[in-house]
Scaffold this motif. Structure first.
Motif, PDB file in Angstrom:
ATOM      1  N   ASP A 162     -94.624 -38.217  78.442  1.00 28.48           N
ATOM      2  CA  ASP A 162     -93.971 -38.980  77.654  1.00 28.48           C
ATOM      3  C   ASP A 162     -95.032 -40.245  77.045  1.00 28.48           C
ATOM      4  O   ASP A 162     -93.993 -40.804  76.119  1.00 28.48           O
ATOM      5  CB  ASP A 162     -93.119 -39.296  78.919  1.00 28.48           C
ATOM      6  CG  ASP A 162     -92.003 -38.060  78.871  1.00 28.48           C
ATOM      7  OD1 ASP A 162     -92.101 -37.020  78.598  1.00 28.48           O
ATOM      8  OD2 ASP A 162     -91.757 -37.745  79.854  1.00 28.48           O
ATOM      9  N   PHE A 163     -96.143 -40.400  77.416  1.00 28.24           N
ATOM     10  CA  PHE A 163     -96.678 -41.302  77.344  1.00 28.24           C
ATOM     11  C   PHE A 163     -98.154 -41.260  76.726  1.00 28.24           C
ATOM     12  O   PHE A 163     -98.817 -40.559  77.145  1.00 28.24           O
ATOM     13  CB  PHE A 163     -96.542 -42.215  78.396  1.00 28.24           C
ATOM     14  CG  PHE A 163     -95.294 -43.161  78.915  1.00 28.24           C
ATOM     15  CD1 PHE A 163     -95.117 -44.150  78.172  1.00 28.24           C
ATOM     16  CD2 PHE A 163     -94.933 -42.203  79.476  1.00 28.24           C
ATOM     17  CE1 PHE A 163     -93.429 -44.723  78.666  1.00 28.24           C
ATOM     18  CE2 PHE A 163     -93.149 -42.643  80.262  1.00 28.24           C
ATOM     19  CZ  PHE A 163     -93.224 -44.074  79.660  1.00 28.24           C
ATOM     20  N   SER A 164     -98.953 -42.165  75.906  1.00 26.57           N
ATOM     21  CA  SER A 164     -99.973 -42.304  74.926  1.00 26.57           C
ATOM     22  C   SER A 164    -100.918 -43.123  75.490  1.00 26.57           C
ATOM     23  O   SER A 164     -99.966 -44.684  74.933  1.00 26.57           O
ATOM     24  CB  SER A 164     -99.736 -42.192  73.735  1.00 26.57           C
ATOM     25  OG  SER A 164    -101.112 -41.777  73.223  1.00 26.57           O
ATOM     26  N   PHE A 165    -102.002 -43.733  76.067  1.00 25.43           N
ATOM     27  CA  PHE A 165    -102.892 -44.639  76.190  1.00 25.43           C
ATOM     28  C   PHE A 165    -104.205 -44.208  75.396  1.00 25.43           C
ATOM     29  O   PHE A 165    -104.859 -43.027  74.799  1.00 25.43           O
ATOM     30  CB  PHE A 165    -103.696 -43.928  77.123  1.00 25.43           C
ATOM     31  CG  PHE A 165    -102.747 -44.384  78.814  1.00 25.43           C
ATOM     32  CD1 PHE A 165    -102.855 -45.968  79.123  1.00 25.43           C
ATOM     33  CD2 PHE A 165    -101.896 -43.779  79.222  1.00 25.43           C
ATOM     34  CE1 PHE A 165    -101.752 -45.554  80.212  1.00 25.43           C
ATOM     35  CE2 PHE A 165    -100.960 -43.487  80.291  1.00 25.43           C
ATOM     36  CZ  PHE A 165    -100.956 -44.812  80.861  1.00 25.43           C
ATOM     37  N   ILE A 166    -104.301 -45.259  74.357  1.00 29.39           N
ATOM     38  CA  ILE A 166    -105.791 -45.445  74.059  1.00 29.39           C
ATOM     39  C   ILE A 166    -106.507 -46.369  74.096  1.00 29.39           C
ATOM     40  O   ILE A 166    -105.754 -47.162  74.638  1.00 29.39           O
ATOM     41  CB  ILE A 166    -104.943 -46.694  72.131  1.00 29.39           C
ATOM     42  CG1 ILE A 166    -103.927 -45.258  70.960  1.00 29.39           C
ATOM     43  CG2 ILE A 166    -106.115 -46.912  71.581  1.00 29.39           C
ATOM     44  CD1 ILE A 166    -103.756 -45.145  70.511  1.00 29.39           C
ATOM     45  N   SER A 167    -107.373 -45.751  74.578  1.00 29.46           N
ATOM     46  CA  SER A 167    -108.400 -46.513  75.276  1.00 29.46           C
ATOM     47  C   SER A 167    -109.159 -47.253  73.923  1.00 29.46           C
ATOM     48  O   SER A 167    -109.613 -47.188  73.411  1.00 29.46           O
ATOM     49  CB  SER A 167    -109.312 -45.739  76.496  1.00 29.46           C
ATOM     50  OG  SER A 167    -110.155 -46.072  76.855  1.00 29.46           O
ATOM     51  N   PHE A 168    -109.512 -48.260  74.645  1.00 27.77           N
ATOM     52  CA  PHE A 168    -110.503 -49.630  74.044  1.00 27.77           C
ATOM     53  C   PHE A 168    -111.959 -49.213  73.924  1.00 27.77           C
ATOM     54  O   PHE A 168    -112.832 -49.078  73.089  1.00 27.77           O
ATOM     55  CB  PHE A 168    -110.399 -50.966  75.110  1.00 27.77           C
ATOM     56  CG  PHE A 168    -109.685 -51.702  74.697  1.00 27.77           C
ATOM     57  CD1 PHE A 168    -108.389 -51.504  74.286  1.00 27.77           C
ATOM     58  CD2 PHE A 168    -109.914 -52.876  74.963  1.00 27.77           C
ATOM     59  CE1 PHE A 168    -108.012 -52.707  73.777  1.00 27.77           C
ATOM     60  CE2 PHE A 168    -108.463 -54.152  74.410  1.00 27.77           C
ATOM     61  CZ  PHE A 168    -107.859 -53.679  73.494  1.00 27.77           C
ATOM     62  N   GLY A 169    -112.512 -47.751  74.911  1.00 29.31           N
ATOM     63  CA  GLY A 169    -113.674 -47.457  74.724  1.00 29.31           C
ATOM     64  C   GLY A 169    -113.820 -46.470  74.131  1.00 29.31           C
ATOM     65  O   GLY A 169    -114.750 -46.286  72.996  1.00 29.31           O
TER      66      GLY A 169
END
Length: 340
Positions: free
Chosen positions: A200-207
């Motif tokens: 249910d969640f999405s992570f956009i990584s700086f890396g």
């Protein structure tokens, strides 16, 4: 009776002499007890620190950035904390800032998390949205650098300042569209809030979007390096041995973590331990240079990005931030992660 008393006295004197020869090192963790700290507990429980002539006293932390200030204040000799905080302090107080001697989180935890239902799949999707950030955290401070790298118009992004513990609850309630977080913290905050972060969640990584920053590792005071380099080398050797063992056996790591703090949620913290290896430690670069080391050109880029994000007037030299001279050989730093 007399002979037995003499033997007992001799043994006590020998034990006291051995204890007197141990170097006591006060070490602060980055936060409260977590599964991702397991290697430190294994090194202590299995006697790896003791084998190096060290009595390592491990205390809980107050944040990975606070590790740096705790060491600078003289209360601690070593700690697990954020390299980017070293860079900030080395810029203004080069004589006092600690130095990292073992890089552990080769990949940055800095990320922006949103509900998948929000449809945010690329950085450009943040325009027109409200982001919740805790003032002073690396993810929040580095947002302008992230925006520049991804051609974002910050004028089209509303930033709502809030305490870190409110970010996930406000995201769940829909009061913000996304939150500026540490992925290893936020992921498990969602789990503890009975959410499914994978579904249910999405992570956009700086890396993944131009900010390949380094993050947490073992750091020590300059005083310890100067006065007892042998102790620093022993500290690194012991931790390295435990890091490699925990990579192959997370149950070993969790047993030591529970022994340190039996109030932790063992099931959740084992997942956090595995997450730390899968998302933050194991990487192509780590496999190339060995766990604990880093690449100098990437470190220079990291220093430049942190300088831009924190508006530093002096860029520290890489040698002021990281010292690899205490690392065991590359052959001794081969990490093979096996999920167990």
């Amino acid at each position: 009776m007399l002979r037995r008393s003499v033997i007992t006295l001799a043994l006590c004197l020998a034990a006291g002499a051995a204890s007197a020869q141990e170097t006591t090192i006060k070490l602060t963790l980055g936060w409260k007890t977590q599964g991702s700290d397991a290697a430190f507990f294994v090194a202590k429980d299995k006697g790896y620190f003791k084998q190096e002539g060290l009595n390592v006293v491990i205390d809980q932390g107050e944040g990975s950035g606070a590790t740096v200030t705790r060491i600078m204040g003289g209360a601690y000799d070593a700690g697990f904390g954020d390299m980017n905080a070293i860079i900030q302090n080395a810029s203004t107080r080069p004589a006092d800032a600690p130095v990292m001697v073992y890089m552990l989180w080769n990949q940055p935890p800095f990320a922006i998390v949103s509900k998948t239902s929000a449809g945010i799949t690329t950085p450009k999707d943040f325009e027109g949205k409200t982001l919740g950030g805790a003032q002073g955290t690396p993810t929040t401070r580095m947002l302008p650098v992230f925006a520049k790298a991804n051609n974002l118009d910050l004028g089209k992004i509303k930033l709502s300042n809030m305490a870190p513990n409110l970010q996930e609850p406000m995201l769940i309630q829909g009061q913000i569209d996304a939150a500026l977080v540490f992925n290893i913290t936020s992921y498990f905050n969602l789990v503890l809030n009975r959410q499914d972060p994978d579904k249910d969640f999405s992570f956009i990584s700086f890396g993944d979007y131009g900010l390949d920053l380094y993050s947490n590792g073992l750091m020590v005071s300059q005083k310890l390096i100067k006065e007892n380099p042998k102790a620093v080398a022993g500290l690194v050797r012991a931790l390295n041995k435990a890091v490699i063992e925990v990579g192959k056996d997370q149950d070993l790591g969790m047993k030591a973590a529970v022994n340190y703090d039996n109030l932790i949620d063992e099931k959740v913290e084992k997942r956090r331990l595995q997450y730390s290896y899968e998302k933050l430690i194991v990487s192509p670069e780590m496999k190339e240079v060995g766990v604990g080391d880093l690449k100098d050109d990437r470190l220079k880029r990291t220093i430049g990005m942190v300088a831009a994000g924190y508006e530093l007037t002096r860029l520290p030299e890489p040698s002021e931030v990281f010292n690899r001279s205490f690392l065991p050989s590359k052959e001794e730093r081969v990490l093979e992660y096996v999920k167990k």
